[in-house]
Design a protein around this motif. Structure first.
Motif, PDB file in Angstrom:
ATOM      1  N   PHE A 182       0.833  -1.209   0.000  1.00 18.98           N
ATOM      2  CA  PHE A 182       0.000   0.000   0.000  1.00 18.98           C
ATOM      3  C   PHE A 182       0.866   1.258   0.000  1.00 18.98           C
ATOM      4  O   PHE A 182       0.658   2.182  -0.801  1.00 18.98           O
ATOM      5  CB  PHE A 182      -0.922  -0.008   1.215  1.00 18.98           C
ATOM      6  N   GLU A 183       1.846   1.318   0.891  1.00 18.91           N
ATOM      7  CA  GLU A 183       2.673   2.508   0.984  1.00 18.91           C
ATOM      8  C   GLU A 183       3.522   2.701  -0.267  1.00 18.91           C
ATOM      9  O   GLU A 183       3.810   3.839  -0.661  1.00 18.91           O
ATOM     10  CB  GLU A 183       3.535   2.445   2.239  1.00 18.91           C
ATOM     11  N   ALA A 184       3.910   1.625  -0.920  1.00 17.17           N
ATOM     12  CA  ALA A 184       4.643   1.739  -2.181  1.00 17.17           C
ATOM     13  C   ALA A 184       3.753   2.380  -3.244  1.00 17.17           C
ATOM     14  O   ALA A 184       4.218   3.215  -4.040  1.00 17.17           O
ATOM     15  CB  ALA A 184       5.126   0.371  -2.640  1.00 17.17           C
ATOM     16  N   HIS A 185       2.484   2.006  -3.258  1.00 16.78           N
ATOM     17  CA  HIS A 185       1.549   2.606  -4.210  1.00 16.78           C
ATOM     18  C   HIS A 185       1.310   4.084  -3.889  1.00 16.78           C
ATOM     19  O   HIS A 185       1.180   4.912  -4.801  1.00 16.78           O
ATOM     20  CB  HIS A 185       0.224   1.849  -4.195  1.00 16.78           C
ATOM     21  N   VAL A 186       1.249   4.421  -2.604  1.00 20.47           N
ATOM     22  CA  VAL A 186       1.093   5.822  -2.214  1.00 20.47           C
ATOM     23  C   VAL A 186       2.286   6.636  -2.699  1.00 20.47           C
ATOM     24  O   VAL A 186       2.124   7.721  -3.282  1.00 20.47           O
ATOM     25  CB  VAL A 186       0.941   5.960  -0.685  1.00 20.47           C
ATOM     26  N   ARG A 187       3.484   6.127  -2.476  1.00 15.30           N
ATOM     27  CA  ARG A 187       4.697   6.842  -2.893  1.00 15.30           C
ATOM     28  C   ARG A 187       4.759   7.009  -4.405  1.00 15.30           C
ATOM     29  O   ARG A 187       5.318   7.986  -4.906  1.00 15.30           O
ATOM     30  CB  ARG A 187       5.941   6.107  -2.400  1.00 15.30           C
ATOM     31  N   ARG A 188       4.189   6.064  -5.122  1.00 19.71           N
ATOM     32  CA  ARG A 188       4.189   6.128  -6.587  1.00 19.71           C
ATOM     33  C   ARG A 188       3.420   7.352  -7.094  1.00 19.71           C
ATOM     34  O   ARG A 188       3.821   7.984  -8.074  1.00 19.71           O
ATOM     35  CB  ARG A 188       3.586   4.851  -7.149  1.00 19.71           C
ATOM     36  N   VAL A 189       2.312   7.687  -6.451  1.00 18.75           N
ATOM     37  CA  VAL A 189       1.500   8.821  -6.904  1.00 18.75           C
ATOM     38  C   VAL A 189       1.761  10.090  -6.106  1.00 18.75           C
ATOM     39  O   VAL A 189       1.416  11.188  -6.557  1.00 18.75           O
ATOM     40  CB  VAL A 189      -0.009   8.484  -6.847  1.00 18.75           C
ATOM     41  N   ASN A 190       2.375   9.952  -4.929  1.00 17.93           N
ATOM     42  CA  ASN A 190       2.597  11.122  -4.076  1.00 17.93           C
ATOM     43  C   ASN A 190       3.853  10.920  -3.226  1.00 17.93           C
ATOM     44  O   ASN A 190       3.770  10.664  -2.018  1.00 17.93           O
ATOM     45  CB  ASN A 190       1.375  11.348  -3.179  1.00 17.93           C
ATOM     46  N   PRO A 191       5.032  11.040  -3.832  1.00 21.15           N
ATOM     47  CA  PRO A 191       6.284  10.806  -3.101  1.00 21.15           C
ATOM     48  C   PRO A 191       6.423  11.746  -1.899  1.00 21.15           C
ATOM     49  O   PRO A 191       6.170  12.942  -1.998  1.00 21.15           O
ATOM     50  CB  PRO A 191       7.352  11.110  -4.147  1.00 21.15           C
ATOM     51  N   GLY A 192       6.794  11.163  -0.772  1.00 21.33           N
ATOM     52  CA  GLY A 192       7.076  11.975   0.404  1.00 21.33           C
ATOM     53  C   GLY A 192       5.903  12.246   1.318  1.00 21.33           C
ATOM     54  O   GLY A 192       6.086  12.762   2.427  1.00 21.33           O
TER      55      GLY A 192
END
Length: 245
Positions: A182-192
């Motif tokens: 999940f967090e990898a997908h979050v970082r993909r669209v919104n890094p940081g």
């Protein structure tokens, strides 16, 4: 000559952005910070917001909440248990809030000493993402039961978030939820962007969420999401605004 749908969309959003900027300026002068909460239906945002409001009231913080739904005042009744001033906004079928609606409901209602206004948007991860409400902080919430790939399915919502809150963490095990994915997908669209785990049932994340909101109210820098909300509107909106000939 009829305008194209893209031109109508841009005009509707430009008008909303202008109203949102004016509302943000007005509320800032009054010392009010707006927190816009976005999520799918059933994410648990009402229950979590109720916990946050209760904690704020216990601490003597001047908070208020406005909650939006297509119908019923159920969520307003739930949130009012916190002791904070709460108002229901019924959208009459509209699947998102707009700046004009927020201004209309804030004027004459918001207590003078309010420094934090939580706005619980309509349960929807598509339409609300495109509309600025004059918020200081945009929070997108998602329950562990919704699946790890929700951020990449709804990149505009998650990509425009200043903060992401993961809800119902007590169900992660039974749901087979993989937080790392999940967090990898979050970082993909919104890094940081920060991800705050929460559970209204146990109280996990309530204090952290309130701390983050208060920090922004007090001038802390806000995470700048890399993705601007993409145009989204409905044909009837353009017609109502007199933009279609």
């Amino acid at each position: 000559m009829c305008e194209s749908m893209e031109e109508v969309t841009q005009a509707v959003l430009a008008k909303n952005d202008s109203l949102a900027a004016d509302l943000r300026d007005d509320l800032t002068r009054r010392g009010v910070s707006v927190v816009n909460l976005l999520s799918s239906p059933g994410s648990g945002k009402t229950e979590l917001l109720g916990r946050v409001l209760t904690r704020a009231v216990e601490q003597g913080l001047p908070v208020a909440a406005l909650t939006a739904d297509l119908a019923t005042e159920n969520d307003a009744h739930r949130l009012a248990r916190s002791g904070a001033p709460v108002k229901q906004l019924l959208t009459d079928g509209l699947c998102h809030l707009e700046a004009r609606q927020l201004r209309g409901h804030v004027e004459g209602w918001l207590p003078e000493d309010t420094s934090l206004l939580f706005v619980e948007n309509v349960g929807n991860l598509v339409c609300p993402a495109s509309y600025d409400l004059g918020e200081s902080l945009r929070i997108v919430l998602m329950a562990v039961t919704e699946g790890e790939d929700k951020p990449i399915k709804y990149p505009t919502a998650f990509g425009s978030a200043h903060l992401v809150v993961l809800t119902k963490t007590d169900l992660a095990g039974p749901a087979g939820f993989d937080r790392a994915v999940f967090e990898a997908h979050v970082r993909r669209v919104n890094p940081g962007v920060e991800v705050v785990p929460s559970c209204a049932r146990t109280g996990e994340g309530v204090d952290t969420l309130l701390e983050r909101v208060l920090a922004v109210r007090d001038g802390a820098p806000v995470h700048r999401p890399p993705l601007e909300p993409r145009p989204h509107t409905h044909s009837h909106e353009g017609a109502e605004a007199g933009l279609v000939s």
